[in-house]
Design a protein around this motif. Structure first.
Motif, PDB file in Angstrom:
ATOM      1  N   PRO A 136     -33.404  59.090  28.527  1.00 29.94           N
ATOM      2  CA  PRO A 136     -33.976  60.381  28.935  1.00 29.94           C
ATOM      3  C   PRO A 136     -35.474  60.443  28.608  1.00 29.94           C
ATOM      4  CG  PRO A 136     -32.007  60.663  27.573  1.00 29.94           C
ATOM      5  CD  PRO A 136     -32.419  59.233  27.449  1.00 29.94           C
TER       6      PRO A 136
ATOM      7  N   SER B 101     -31.535  65.403  32.073  1.00 29.59           N
ATOM      8  CA  SER B 101     -30.561  64.351  32.298  1.00 29.59           C
ATOM      9  C   SER B 101     -31.246  63.147  32.947  1.00 29.59           C
ATOM     10  CB  SER B 101     -29.432  64.860  33.192  1.00 29.59           C
ATOM     11  OG  SER B 101     -28.456  63.864  33.384  1.00 29.59           O
TER      12      SER B 101
ATOM     13  N   ILE C  44     -22.443  61.429  33.429  1.00 31.42           N
ATOM     14  CA  ILE C  44     -22.789  61.420  32.003  1.00 31.42           C
ATOM     15  C   ILE C  44     -21.759  62.262  31.252  1.00 31.42           C
ATOM     16  CG2 ILE C  44     -24.477  62.179  30.290  1.00 31.42           C
ATOM     17  CD1 ILE C  44     -26.664  61.429  32.234  1.00 31.42           C
TER      18      ILE C  44
ATOM     19  N   GLY D  59     -21.811  66.160  27.989  1.00 37.35           N
ATOM     20  CA  GLY D  59     -22.741  65.705  29.010  1.00 37.35           C
ATOM     21  C   GLY D  59     -23.221  66.792  29.954  1.00 37.35           C
TER      22      GLY D  59
ATOM     23  N   PHE E  12     -27.705  70.494  28.166  1.00 33.85           N
ATOM     24  CA  PHE E  12     -29.032  69.907  28.063  1.00 33.85           C
ATOM     25  C   PHE E  12     -29.864  70.607  26.986  1.00 33.85           C
ATOM     26  CE2 PHE E  12     -27.591  69.550  32.498  1.00 33.85           C
ATOM     27  CZ  PHE E  12     -27.416  68.177  32.524  1.00 33.85           C
TER      28      PHE E  12
ATOM     29  N   ALA F  16     -28.058  59.045  26.457  1.00 42.44           N
ATOM     30  CA  ALA F  16     -26.948  59.509  27.291  1.00 42.44           C
ATOM     31  C   ALA F  16     -25.815  58.482  27.264  1.00 42.44           C
ATOM     32  CB  ALA F  16     -27.423  59.743  28.722  1.00 42.44           C
TER      33      ALA F  16
END
Length: 235
Positions: free
Chosen positions: A84, A103, A111, A134, A137, A156
């Motif tokens: 990321p 992401s 993810i 996943g 964020f 990730a």
């Protein structure tokens, strides 16, 4: 070619001769099975006509050039996510920071989780490994020390494995204010006219300073904390 509704401008064969890619005025890429003549996959992402495509990395990926002035890479085989971008802190208090990130490319895989690590300053090793779903964020990091600089990094995870860590974030310093609350004191001595208590000093929240005094309040035998009966202990 039956899979396209507009003119085809470029085609390329894989090295083993089993697949063909084609693209053109439709702004997307088609992958074909040469034996059956059927399209296998279609990739979208360009905003204008595509004039050159080629297989790369032993036909595990595709590179494309478009009139939208971009060159894009497409992956045909699953692999762990890319790193990321650097995470950022968007809110902070004395003991918490709200961390956000974007992401990364996951190469046609979902993810499933993000891992977060942080460190004090810029020279210590990263640690304090935590995991978040996943679909998220952002994450509030708790238990931090007031007036202290921290750095964070994120990686990730998908079904193919754990991707590489992001570059460390900039340093962010927790807020400074009055000292944190003292934990509940312990009684260690009781006499006819006195009670001995002990406690642990909290972290001073002004960088470079120390706690100068403690204020002790008394309640009981008709006295309430609201009455303001107290004693000042200088450190």
């Amino acid at each position: 070619m039956l899979g396209h509704t507009e003119s085809v401008m470029t085609v390329a064969f894989s090295d083993e001769g089993q697949r063909l890619i084609s693209a053109g005025l439709e702004n997307n890429i088609l992958v074909w099975n040469i034996s059956s003549g059927e399209p296998l996959r279609r990739f979208y992402g360009h905003d204008d006509a595509i004039y050159r495509v080629a297989f790369i990395n032993n036909a595990s990926g595709i590179i494309s050039c478009s009139m939208d002035k971009t060159v894009k890479t497409w992956y045909l085989t699953p692999q762990p996510p890319a790193p990321p971008e650097k995470p950022l802190v968007v809110h902070k208090t004395q003991c918490t920071m709200l961390l956000t990130w974007r992401s990364p490319p996951a190469f046609n895989e979902t993810i499933t989780a993000f891992r977060i690590q942080w460190r004090v300053g810029i020279r210590q090793e990263f640690g304090n490994d935590i995991t978040t779903p996943g679909r998220d964020f952002k994450r509030t990091i708790t238990g931090l020390v007031p007036g202290t600089p921290y750095q964070f990094r994120v990686c990730a995870v998908n079904r193919m494995g754990v991707g590489k860590w992001s570059e460390p974030s900039p340093q962010f310093i927790t807020e400074i204010d009055v000292p944190q609350p003292v934990d509940r004191p312990d009684v260690h001595e009781v006499n006819a006219h006195s009670i001995g208590i002990a406690w642990s000093a909290p972290t001073a929240t002004v960088e470079g300073s120390s706690i100068t005094r403690f204020v002790i309040q008394l309640a009981g035998h008709g006295i309430h904390f609201e009455d303001g009966v107290q004693q000042v202990i200088h450190k």
